[in-house]
Motif scaffolding. Structure first.
Motif, short mmCIF file in Angstrom:
data_model
loop_
_atom_site.label_atom_id
_atom_site.label_comp_id
_atom_site.label_asym_id
_atom_site.label_seq_id
_atom_site.Cartn_x
_atom_site.Cartn_y
_atom_site.Cartn_z
N ALA A 187 -90.80 11.90 28.79
CA ALA A 187 -91.09 13.24 29.31
C ALA A 187 -92.25 13.22 30.31
O ALA A 187 -92.21 13.88 31.35
CB ALA A 187 -91.39 14.20 28.17
N GLU A 188 -93.29 12.45 29.99
CA GLU A 188 -94.45 12.35 30.89
C GLU A 188 -94.06 11.70 32.22
O GLU A 188 -94.47 12.17 33.29
CB GLU A 188 -95.56 11.55 30.21
N ASN A 189 -93.27 10.63 32.15
CA ASN A 189 -92.84 9.97 33.38
C ASN A 189 -91.93 10.87 34.21
O ASN A 189 -92.02 10.89 35.44
CB ASN A 189 -92.11 8.66 33.05
N MET A 190 -91.07 11.61 33.54
CA MET A 190 -90.20 12.54 34.25
C MET A 190 -91.03 13.60 34.97
O MET A 190 -90.76 13.94 36.13
CB MET A 190 -89.24 13.21 33.26
N ALA A 191 -92.06 14.13 34.27
CA ALA A 191 -92.93 15.15 34.86
C ALA A 191 -93.70 14.62 36.06
O ALA A 191 -94.01 15.36 37.00
CB ALA A 191 -93.90 15.68 33.80
N LYS A 192 -94.02 13.31 36.02
CA LYS A 192 -94.76 12.69 37.13
C LYS A 192 -93.86 12.27 38.29
O LYS A 192 -94.33 11.79 39.32
CB LYS A 192 -95.53 11.46 36.62
N GLY A 193 -92.54 12.42 38.11
CA GLY A 193 -91.61 12.08 39.17
C GLY A 193 -91.22 10.61 39.22
O GLY A 193 -90.66 10.15 40.21
N VAL A 194 -91.48 9.88 38.13
CA VAL A 194 -91.10 8.47 38.07
C VAL A 194 -89.58 8.37 37.90
O VAL A 194 -89.00 9.09 37.09
CB VAL A 194 -91.81 7.76 36.88
N GLU A 195 -88.95 7.51 38.65
CA GLU A 195 -87.50 7.35 38.55
C GLU A 195 -87.10 6.89 37.14
O GLU A 195 -87.77 6.03 36.55
CB GLU A 195 -87.01 6.31 39.57
N ALA A 196 -86.02 7.44 36.63
CA ALA A 196 -85.55 7.09 35.29
C ALA A 196 -85.22 5.61 35.19
O ALA A 196 -85.35 5.00 34.12
CB ALA A 196 -84.33 7.92 34.91
N THR A 197 -84.80 5.02 36.32
CA THR A 197 -84.38 3.61 36.32
C THR A 197 -85.52 2.66 36.68
O THR A 197 -85.28 1.48 36.93
CB THR A 197 -83.22 3.42 37.31
N SER A 198 -86.75 3.18 36.72
CA SER A 198 -87.91 2.35 37.06
C SER A 198 -88.14 1.27 36.01
O SER A 198 -87.67 1.38 34.87
CB SER A 198 -89.16 3.21 37.20
N LYS A 199 -88.88 0.25 36.39
CA LYS A 199 -89.19 -0.85 35.48
C LYS A 199 -89.92 -0.34 34.25
O LYS A 199 -89.67 -0.78 33.12
CB LYS A 199 -90.04 -1.90 36.20
N GLU A 200 -90.83 0.61 34.46
CA GLU A 200 -91.61 1.18 33.34
C GLU A 200 -90.70 1.84 32.32
O GLU A 200 -90.85 1.65 31.10
CB GLU A 200 -92.61 2.20 33.88
N ASN A 201 -89.73 2.60 32.81
CA ASN A 201 -88.82 3.30 31.89
C ASN A 201 -87.82 2.35 31.23
O ASN A 201 -87.39 2.59 30.09
CB ASN A 201 -88.08 4.42 32.62
N VAL A 202 -87.47 1.29 31.92
CA VAL A 202 -86.59 0.27 31.33
C VAL A 202 -87.31 -0.38 30.15
O VAL A 202 -86.70 -0.66 29.11
CB VAL A 202 -86.18 -0.78 32.37
N GLU A 203 -88.61 -0.59 30.30
CA GLU A 203 -89.41 -1.16 29.20
C GLU A 203 -89.49 -0.20 28.01
O GLU A 203 -89.46 -0.62 26.84
CB GLU A 203 -90.82 -1.50 29.69
N ILE A 204 -89.57 1.10 28.30
CA ILE A 204 -89.60 2.10 27.23
C ILE A 204 -88.26 2.10 26.49
O ILE A 204 -88.21 2.16 25.25
CB ILE A 204 -89.90 3.51 27.80
N ALA A 205 -87.17 2.01 27.25
CA ALA A 205 -85.83 1.96 26.65
C ALA A 205 -85.69 0.71 25.78
O ALA A 205 -85.10 0.75 24.69
CB ALA A 205 -84.76 1.98 27.74
N LYS A 206 -86.24 -0.40 26.27
CA LYS A 206 -86.21 -1.64 25.49
C LYS A 206 -86.96 -1.46 24.18
O LYS A 206 -86.49 -1.91 23.11
CB LYS A 206 -86.84 -2.77 26.31
N SER A 207 -88.11 -0.80 24.21
CA SER A 207 -88.89 -0.55 22.99
C SER A 207 -88.11 0.31 22.02
O SER A 207 -88.12 0.07 20.81
CB SER A 207 -90.21 0.14 23.34
N LEU A 208 -87.40 1.31 22.56
CA LEU A 208 -86.59 2.18 21.71
C LEU A 208 -85.50 1.37 21.01
O LEU A 208 -85.27 1.53 19.79
CB LEU A 208 -85.95 3.29 22.56
N HIS A 209 -84.85 0.50 21.75
CA HIS A 209 -83.80 -0.36 21.17
C HIS A 209 -84.39 -1.23 20.06
O HIS A 209 -83.81 -1.37 18.98
CB HIS A 209 -83.19 -1.23 22.27
#
Length: 264
Positions: A187-209
């Motif tokens: 949610a914070e990254n989305m609010a900051k305008g960071v692309e959903a497919t960014s490296k940072e968000n991919v790492e978050i998705a990896k943590s979720l998995h």
């Protein structure tokens, strides 16, 4: 067969001095429609005694169980689950009342936290008091309840979910906090305008998995992709996740898709 000895309007008295109520009176007392009471009878959730002419008569005990049903409904339990719970302890209504009180106390604590968050947000808007993004989402929790459990069983199978629940037992709060951190970050990254497919968000998705594998079940990459789509497409999950910020569910789904495409 029921034998009525004396009736006063919609309230009837039986031999032995027990009072019983016709369905319209039971509806008036409880606030449950006659149509819904008929439905409860049809599915075997609450089946009152019937007279020779087919009229339904509700005892005080029936009304006590009706109250129990309404409490469970308020707490989000589906009728099928309520029927199962009542069937297990059909002679111990006190068990249900204590269980419901405990669940409501937990709901009260969550509600108080949300009220505090809301008041802080109002103060922030009115007086420009400093409030972190994390504070804005305090009290919004992503956690399983009965209806999510049933949906998961339908999707992944009872054996998988039962094994998952055994793995999770005793770690529910810890897992919930991890999930809250994950979706707060999205949610914070989305609010900051960071692309959903960014490296940072991919790492978050990896943590979720990894969290799902650690706390729940051995989640394959394909199953995780399905979970990601569920966040966006299932109204229940989408509504819950979007409490962190409207659009968070779809944003997280896109991040998960990117992670899966790279992990394959």
């Amino acid at each position: 067969m029921l034998t009525i000895t004396l009736c006063h309007g919609l309230e009837c008295k039986l031999l032995g001095g027990r009072y019983m109520y016709m369905i319209k009176k039971a509806s008036e007392i409880s606030g449950v429609s006659v149509r819904m009471l008929h439905h409860y009878d049809e599915i075997g959730l609450l089946s009152p005694q019937k007279s020779e002419n087919g009229y339904r008569y509700y005892t005080e005990e029936d009304l006590a169980y009706l109250q129990t049903i309404l409490f469970y409904k308020y707490l989000g339990f589906p009728l099928k689950k309520i029927k199962s719970l009542i069937a297990k302890d059909n002679t111990e209504i006190l068990i249900h009342l204590k269980r419901q009180l405990n669940l409501m106390q937990k709901e009260k604590e969550k509600l108080l936290t949300l009220m505090e968050t809301l008041q802080k947000t109002i103060d922030y808007e009115e007086r420009k008091i400093t409030m972190s993004t994390k504070e804005k989402f305090r009290g919004f929790v992503y956690q399983d309840n009965q209806k999510y459990e049933e949906m998961a069983i339908d999707k992944y199978g009872k054996d998988v979910i039962e094994k998952s629940m055994k793995t999770l037992k005793g770690k529910e709060v810890e897992f919930t906090e991890k999930l809250n951190q994950i979706f707060t970050s999205f949610a914070e990254n989305m609010a900051k305008g960071v692309e959903a497919t960014s490296k940072e968000n991919v790492e978050i998705a990896k943590s979720l998995h990894e969290y799902i594998c650690q706390y729940s079940f051995d989640c394959s990459i394909e199953a995780f992709l399905g979970i990601g789509y569920g966040y966006k497409e299932n109204p229940e999950f989408k509504s819950n996740i979007d409490r962190f910020g409207v659009g968070t569910a779809e944003y997280a789904c896109n991040s998960i898709q990117k992670y899966v495409s790279e992990a394959r």
